[in-house]
Design an enzyme around this catalytic site. Structure first.
Site, PDB file in Angstrom:
ATOM      1  N   HIS A  65      40.662 -83.924 -87.251  1.00  0.00           N
ATOM      2  CA  HIS A  65      40.046 -82.642 -87.579  1.00  0.00           C
ATOM      3  C   HIS A  65      38.533 -82.877 -87.592  1.00  0.00           C
ATOM      4  O   HIS A  65      38.051 -83.912 -88.066  1.00  0.00           O
ATOM      5  CB  HIS A  65      40.510 -82.125 -88.950  1.00  0.00           C
ATOM      6  CG  HIS A  65      41.826 -81.411 -88.891  1.00  0.00           C
ATOM      7  ND1 HIS A  65      42.699 -81.354 -89.951  1.00  0.00           N
ATOM      8  CD2 HIS A  65      42.418 -80.712 -87.876  1.00  0.00           C
ATOM      9  CE1 HIS A  65      43.766 -80.644 -89.601  1.00  0.00           C
ATOM     10  NE2 HIS A  65      43.625 -80.252 -88.344  1.00  0.00           N
ATOM     11  N   ASP A  67      35.992 -81.984 -89.249  1.00  0.00           N
ATOM     12  CA  ASP A  67      35.198 -82.312 -90.448  1.00  0.00           C
ATOM     13  C   ASP A  67      35.286 -83.790 -90.816  1.00  0.00           C
ATOM     14  O   ASP A  67      34.591 -84.244 -91.727  1.00  0.00           O
ATOM     15  CB  ASP A  67      35.594 -81.418 -91.647  1.00  0.00           C
ATOM     16  CG  ASP A  67      37.068 -81.459 -92.001  1.00  0.00           C
ATOM     17  OD1 ASP A  67      37.900 -81.633 -91.099  1.00  0.00           O
ATOM     18  OD2 ASP A  67      37.386 -81.310 -93.207  1.00  0.00           O
ATOM     19  N   HIS A 143      49.887 -84.201 -93.100  1.00  0.00           N
ATOM     20  CA  HIS A 143      48.860 -83.196 -92.838  1.00  0.00           C
ATOM     21  C   HIS A 143      49.257 -82.456 -91.559  1.00  0.00           C
ATOM     22  O   HIS A 143      50.284 -82.757 -90.969  1.00  0.00           O
ATOM     23  CB  HIS A 143      47.514 -83.930 -92.715  1.00  0.00           C
ATOM     24  CG  HIS A 143      46.307 -83.038 -92.775  1.00  0.00           C
ATOM     25  ND1 HIS A 143      46.176 -82.000 -93.664  1.00  0.00           N
ATOM     26  CD2 HIS A 143      45.156 -83.064 -92.055  1.00  0.00           C
ATOM     27  CE1 HIS A 143      44.998 -81.423 -93.473  1.00  0.00           C
ATOM     28  NE2 HIS A 143      44.363 -82.041 -92.497  1.00  0.00           N
TER      29      HIS A 143
HETATM   30 ZN   LIG Z   1      39.367 -82.219 -93.851  1.00  0.00          ZN
HETATM   31 ZN   LIG Z   2      42.284 -82.177 -91.975  1.00  0.00          ZN
END
Ligand SMILES: [Zn+2]
Ligand SMILES: [Zn+2]
Length: 304
Positions: A65, A67, A143
């Site tokens: 991801h 970020d 996740h």
């Molecule tokens: Zn994150």
């Molecule tokens: Zn994530």
């Protein structure tokens, strides 16, 4: 005892804010620096915090991801411009290699150092880094895309020589290395002196667990059992537990439950949603369950 600490570089989830950056942290073990995740802005944060990023030879990326890794290509490029020669080891889901390679290829960048990719597998626990003082193993997270946490565990310290006993029993210095590793001592007259009479307990081994991003589950609590310091994501508060579950993130209370179940020494919470200006309610929520909880504050270094 060796230095063992974590410096928080970023603690924001998804969006950068004026006072919070995206996930990244530097682990220092015995003077060796390891970067964990590399959200956008990481290299600028490291400059501000006077972290000598060129000393980092190993970077661990939890998942892909943005970020958690959009700062990586910038850092790789800066290393190149600064004339880096040392190999750079990247530990990440396997698709990272094609992402970075494409970015370098299209910009016609031929790095003057080597990148060595090590793919992580979220379905198993494996040792991905091993030096003379430290081992890093993966922690399977749950996740939306393949994700691993990382457990940094020190190797055992050598035992301390009991100098008073060693002198009294005429043990030569040349035997100290063997004694420190736990061997007994055989004297010249053939007497076996047990190690316990000649040495004292070494420093305890410490460990640091990085757990982000993940939905709450108890599977990995056993894997990080007894860790001295646990960093756990706490994206939301409990009133948003259902959203947390759907987005496969954890609440502050859930982070604290993991700390309880894993018998962690201390808990650092981070990866805060941009919706929270004031983080104290998240801290209070976690402390009601696990009092030794602290907010992961950017620029602050926490001892393991
Ligand atoms: Zn994150
Ligand atoms: Zn994530």
């Amino acid at each position: 005892m060796r230095d063992f600490s974590v410096t928080i570089i970023g603690s924001s989830a998804a969006l950068p804010l004026k006072n919070r950056n995206l996930t990244a942290q530097v682990v220092n073990h015995a003077g060796r620096l390891f970067l964990v995740d590399c959200g956008e802005g990481t290299q600028i944060q490291m400059i501000k915090l006077k972290i000598k990023s060129m000393r980092i030879n190993h970077i661990f990326i939890s998942h892909l991801h943005g970020d958690h890794f959009y700062g990586l290509i910038g850092l790789i490029s800066t290393f190149h411009l600064l004339g880096r020669k040392e190999d750079l080891h990247l530990y990440a889901p396997e698709q990272l290699e094609s992402i970075i390679s494409l970015q370098l290829e299209i910009s016609l960048t031929r790095l003057n150092y080597r990148i060595i990719y090590h793919s992580t597998n979220p379905d198993i626990v494996e040792t991905i880094y091993d030096d003379d003082k430290l081992v890093v193993t993966t922690i399977p997270m749950m996740h939306r895309i393949p994700t691993t946490g990382f457990l940094f565990t020190e190797k055992p310290y050598p035992r301390h020589i009991n100098m008073e006993a060693a002198e009294r029993l005429n043990v030569p210095y040349t035997s100290f290395v063997a004694l420190k590793s736990g061997e007994d001592y055989l004297s010249e007259d053939g007497t076996l002196i047990p190690n316990s009479l000649l040495t004292i307990e070494p420093f305890p081994q410490r460990s640091y667990a990085f757990c982000s991003d993940t939905v709450y589950n108890e599977v990995y609590a056993d894997l990080i059992s007894g860790c001295n310091l646990l960093y756990h994501e706490a994206t939301f508060m409990s009133d948003m537990a259902e959203i947390a579950r759907l987005k496969m993130h954890s609440t502050s209370a859930q982070a604290a439950l993991v700390a309880v179940k894993s018998r962690a020494g201390k808990l650092l919470i981070g990866h805060f949603s941009a919706r929270y200006d004031n983080l104290l309610p998240l801290l209070e929520e976690a402390r009601r369950i696990f009092p030794e909880t602290y907010l992961a504050e950017e620029g602050v270094t926490y001892s393991v």
